[in-house]
Motif scaffolding. Structure first.
Motif, short mmCIF file in Angstrom:
data_model
loop_
_atom_site.label_atom_id
_atom_site.label_comp_id
_atom_site.label_asym_id
_atom_site.label_seq_id
_atom_site.Cartn_x
_atom_site.Cartn_y
_atom_site.Cartn_z
N PRO B 308 0.84 -1.21 0.00
CA PRO B 308 0.00 0.00 0.00
C PRO B 308 0.88 1.25 0.00
N PRO B 309 0.52 2.22 -0.80
CA PRO B 309 1.27 3.48 -0.81
C PRO B 309 0.93 4.25 0.47
N ILE B 310 1.94 4.69 1.18
CA ILE B 310 1.70 5.43 2.43
C ILE B 310 2.18 6.86 2.25
N ASP B 311 1.24 7.77 2.43
CA ASP B 311 1.56 9.19 2.27
C ASP B 311 2.32 9.69 3.48
N SER B 312 1.82 9.31 4.65
CA SER B 312 2.41 9.88 5.87
C SER B 312 1.94 9.09 7.08
N VAL B 313 2.72 9.16 8.15
CA VAL B 313 2.39 8.46 9.39
C VAL B 313 2.39 9.48 10.52
N TYR B 314 1.30 9.52 11.27
CA TYR B 314 1.20 10.45 12.40
C TYR B 314 1.10 9.67 13.70
N PRO B 315 1.72 10.14 14.74
CA PRO B 315 1.49 9.48 16.04
C PRO B 315 0.05 9.79 16.50
N LEU B 316 -0.45 8.95 17.40
CA LEU B 316 -1.83 9.12 17.86
C LEU B 316 -2.08 10.55 18.38
N GLU B 317 -1.06 11.13 19.01
CA GLU B 317 -1.22 12.48 19.55
C GLU B 317 -1.65 13.48 18.47
N ARG B 318 -1.21 13.20 17.23
CA ARG B 318 -1.50 14.15 16.14
C ARG B 318 -2.56 13.62 15.18
N ALA B 319 -3.44 12.77 15.71
CA ALA B 319 -4.45 12.12 14.86
C ALA B 319 -5.35 13.13 14.16
N ALA B 322 -3.83 14.22 11.11
CA ALA B 322 -3.88 13.16 10.09
C ALA B 322 -5.16 13.30 9.28
N LEU B 323 -6.25 13.57 9.96
CA LEU B 323 -7.52 13.78 9.27
C LEU B 323 -7.42 14.94 8.28
N ASP B 324 -6.81 16.03 8.72
CA ASP B 324 -6.65 17.19 7.84
C ASP B 324 -5.82 16.84 6.60
N ARG B 325 -4.82 16.03 6.83
CA ARG B 325 -3.93 15.66 5.73
C ARG B 325 -4.69 14.99 4.59
N LEU B 326 -5.77 14.33 4.93
CA LEU B 326 -6.57 13.62 3.91
C LEU B 326 -7.01 14.54 2.78
N SER B 327 -7.27 15.81 3.11
CA SER B 327 -7.77 16.68 2.04
C SER B 327 -6.67 17.51 1.39
N ALA B 328 -5.41 17.24 1.71
CA ALA B 328 -4.32 17.97 1.06
C ALA B 328 -4.23 17.54 -0.40
N PRO B 329 -4.17 18.52 -1.32
CA PRO B 329 -4.19 18.15 -2.75
C PRO B 329 -2.98 17.32 -3.16
N ASP B 330 -1.88 17.47 -2.47
CA ASP B 330 -0.67 16.73 -2.88
C ASP B 330 -0.55 15.37 -2.21
N ARG B 331 -1.54 15.00 -1.44
CA ARG B 331 -1.48 13.69 -0.80
C ARG B 331 -1.55 12.60 -1.86
N LEU B 332 -0.75 11.56 -1.71
CA LEU B 332 -0.84 10.40 -2.58
C LEU B 332 -0.56 9.16 -1.74
N GLY B 333 -1.61 8.47 -1.41
CA GLY B 333 -1.45 7.28 -0.59
C GLY B 333 -2.17 7.45 0.73
N LYS B 334 -2.08 6.44 1.57
CA LYS B 334 -2.84 6.40 2.81
C LYS B 334 -2.16 7.20 3.92
#
Ligand SMILES: [Zn+2]
Ligand SMILES: [Zn+2]
Ligand SMILES: [Zn+2]
Ligand SMILES: [Zn+2]
Lengths: 340, 340, 340, 340
Positions: B308-319, B322-334
């Protein structure tokens, strides 16, 4: 033209001969052959032929690749087109042909068995026995897929659904069809376990990343169950027959299936009906493949996903030797005949 | 324990909170979470939630991987077992559950939607919502397969048969499910053509060896037909909806099929019945996958066949980030959340 | 010989004419026609013909039954054999023909549309367009099955599996294909609910034991859900199109399917993708049936299980009137032309 | 309460006894039994029991119909509901249960075999072992479908597709499952040929309109081929085993299938692999049916399409005699026990 002609039964029965170039009948295409391969059934026809009804002499060879030399008016083909031979002339009119199941045709003529075959400079065939194949593929490799890979295709994909993650056991993977089945199952994302024996073959298959069981080490079903956490496999490809049948049945998960297209060690093992119904197993006899399956196989081959193992390549002049090579114990892979 | 708690609609509605550790009900297993991933539907629930009936507050998160902390007597699981979560609690009693089609369960509770979810230190779930997964797999990658890959699995394998050599078109391959579908089709030996746009994505997919159409260049069906010799593809995976539907229909060969699990650009394109019956096309709606399909997917994932392509990994503290990252236009992957 | 010849568009375009008896081309069989039936598509060709490419004049008629008059050497047929016509000349060489899916043939010629048809004393056709039919069946009834029942067969049996106990909804059951679909579903053990309107039709279908919904009474999906305990049906046969599409979608159980072969009220209803993926519905376009399906249909017809409703029988001399009868509002059942 | 209790092996081992009414465990439903039927496997457990692991004493009976007496909170059932018993307690958690294939459950408990059965005033079972059945059906007839018809259902519909017009051969049609298979195949529109012997049975089946072969007259495959124009049948249902296996294989058309759920005359006939692969035959072991299949069967039964043959009805007081009746040579049909 030159042709490998079978004139009598026995190891001396097949020899390169000079025969007239065939004249295409109405609707037929004339193909200039580039390469062919030999199959175990060729050996059987040369040496034994019991149960086979053809008359001699006959040009040998079931599969191969060529180039269109002459095409009738209205044909889909044009001189120069690269083509691969579907291994039969089928009638196109019987129930099975009309249902797209050409291997069940009630009046099929297999090349090299019921009519002149492919190991010759030219062959004349109905247009429906030809499929286009890309100019860019390796001709010698392509010449090996018409029987072994087509037969394996139907065994692996034509009887029960196979999705990635399924587990397939191939018994006696050194045989041409079995080897092809192992490769095709892997192309489709399956986990492939195979049985074979002899140091060279064990190493060969392990080098290719297969999970390999040496059947000389004891009952293979024990190893299969150990490798699958006691569950058993989804599908067994068994062309060995009586010698492995019981182990194949014992290697299946509940609801699993065996597919067989041959039984070199005997055709009459116990059907073990009780095991079959308690565990809801199924057994599927299989022979060759349909034109539709061949089309899919060709697309897969053209994609580069399968590389048939080639043991050796002989020029047409030495075609009789190529047949002998089939029974060499150290052979691993297909024996090809280069024609042009 | 820590949990990503949704307390109100809107982009500020989800935050890391301290909540009581769940107490397993009778028959439930307590799982210590290791990693989870976020999905577009999480964003929908946070920001909109129209048509979703859950009450707040609720712990977010649909999929993830954990370790059994407590198991009831008689369970198949033991503390310490590595497990992956099937994204639902299903009833096990309705017609569809009893037929093995859990995505149609008439009273399913999706994690993070109808009940507390996976983005937390612990979750308590029925045993049937857990599947074993090998200790040797990458936990963060595994945390991404429960929704995106399972949904893609059913789309690619669950509706129409797919053999090697088939041709699959994936519309808008940048989306998580579509990307997964492209990978899975390839694992099964299919030829995969995909549409996307934007330099980064075009390069990304071409680098991976896919045949890529830039839909900004014009009607994608023209390109698809050109790539397939005028024939069209066997299967289209279309989660885009109204914007691509007509092009998807025009990209199919006679007898081909479209599968859809979403319609982000609109749900009401013309059904174009005439095209459908003249060319014998079919359209299949799909949602999630069954437990049986999940088992096959896990085996495929464990084999290493899909990464699986992984865009980024956040620790639980910054969950929440992580949600915000989902709508970033340059995101590619989970986008993955590392919990322990 | 006598033939119903279409010489111009419009209600006066078709008339009984004297034309030369066809001379069978190589491989063709000459059939002496006994009976034919007329289909809605004949009317379309007579009156409109938009989108149809055939040149005039042409003999009309798609289906029928006859007797072999002359057969070529090597044919499966002998003069005197009773035969039924498969409604096409198909090529036998394209991908779809070779896969046994003749309705997708890339160069099919439909009788009465792309080549001379069946409403004549004689027709010359390829052997593959003929199937044997028992001498003991009623010729006029047999003449009605080649289009309406074959099309219905594929709709009911060819797209999704149908076991006894399944529930099938047929929209607008007064139409020829829809009526046939209702009968065939019942032969297979399904529960059949149908919609129609008008006192005569309501009575007719109720007398036959069908569950009948009068669609003039309001949204039919409400009645369907009431009749199925809120569950919905497994399969909808909808040849009505835009006017019923939404009701058809709403009449399905989760996982259910619609099959369509026509859209007389419009081809562009909303595809309603959201409903389709949430409930995992599928839609299948269908056209005619394969030769293999025709063989099964003939066996079923010969068994006496289906009795096609016959509205009226006209002698060949009055064939033009038979066409007019098709659009009579009180017609119920097939209109047959007796030829010999 | 009263119950048919098995306390020891042998013909005297089963007797009506007074036992405590079962107390439903958590989640279980208490059912007041109305009727049950006896099956050959009951006799096997009473007289032999080899290979069966249950401990004695145990209440006998696999199938039956009852009325809900007590239901747990949250149940789909209410006291007074008419219900039919699915013949197992299945785990609901193993791979096969989760795939909807309950007959393969790795820890199934068959009623009357692995746990207390249905021939009693009351039984306590998990909710998932109960299906609703209409109040309007005949209770005694309904009590016969849970084993014989469910097993036959999977054999006829669950292994290979069956459309109207198919031809099915049922070997030894006098047996309960085989008789059910013949009826079900006919309900689905198939042509049914069956073999049996003895004047009474020959007459009985001919009276019902079946095509009947007296296997005392010689090899049944000859008769089957004669009846099918030399073609052979699509499907053979063979629960006889070694005595008929070879004839069954020889009765199949190319590509045909045998289904078996028992082998009373021996489990080890030759598998005849050569015939299987040359003619592409398949063999399918089958056991019981799934809950989904039971649901379909119940709908079919409720429609009135099948009328189980009932040999005799015994009151619960004479249940031990009912068991004896099973082995009477003149028995034809199911033996029912009326309980309330
Ligand atoms: Zn043929
Ligand atoms: Zn459920
Ligand atoms: Zn064609
Ligand atoms: Zn189970």
């Amino acid at each position: 033209m030159r042709a490998l002609l079978l004139t009598a039964r026995g190891s001396q029965g097949a020899a390169l001969s000079d025969v007239p170039r065939p004249v295409p009948a109405q609707g037929q295409v004339l193909v200039r052959m580039l390469a062919a391969s030999v199959n175990r059934v060729d050996l059987y026809m040369r040496d034994n032929g019991a149960g086979i009804t053809h008359s001699l002499p006959q040009i040998m060879g079931i599969d191969g690749v060529g180039e269109v030399a002459e095409a009738p008016e209205g044909s889909r083909f044009t001189p120069g087109d690269r083509v691969i031979l579907y291994p039969y002339e089928f009638c196109g009119k019987c129930r099975y042909c009309l249902e797209g199941d050409q291997p069940l045709c009630t009046s099929a003529k297999i090349f090299g068995e019921h009519r002149d075959g492919t190991i010759a400079d030219y062959i004349a065939v109905p247009e429906t026995a030809l499929l286009p194949i890309s100019d860019s593929v390796d001709v010698e490799a392509a010449a090996t897929i018409g029987v072994a890979y087509l037969t394996a295709w139907r065994m692996v994909f034509g009887k029960v659904p196979l999705a990635p993650g399924a587990t397939v056991l191939v018994q006696g993977a050194g045989g041409g069809v079995s080897y092809a089945a192992a490769q095709l199952a892997r192309v489709a994302g399956a986990r492939v376990i195979l049985t074979t024996t002899g140091a060279a073959k064990l190493v060969h298959f392990r080098d290719q990343g297969f999970e390999v069981i040496d059947y000389a080490d004891g009952p293979s079903s024990k190893s299969v169950l150990a490798l699958t956490g006691g569950e058993g496999v989804d599908l067994v490809v068994d062309n060995v027959g009586a010698a492995t049948w019981d182990q194949s049945l014992r290697s299946l998960r509940r609801g699993g299936a065996i597919v067989t297209c041959g039984a070199t060690t005997g055709s009459a093992p116990s059907a073990d009906l009780q095991r079959m119904f308690i565990r809801q197993l199924s057994v599927h006899g299989s022979t060759m493949g349909s034109v539709g399956e061949f089309r899919q196989l060709i697309a897969t081959f053209e994609s580069g996903a399968i590389r048939p193992p080639i043991d050796s390549v002989y020029p047409l002049e030495r075609a009789a030797e190529a047949l002998d090579r089939l029974s060499a114990p150290d052979r691993l892979g297909k024996v090809v005949i280069q024609i042009a």
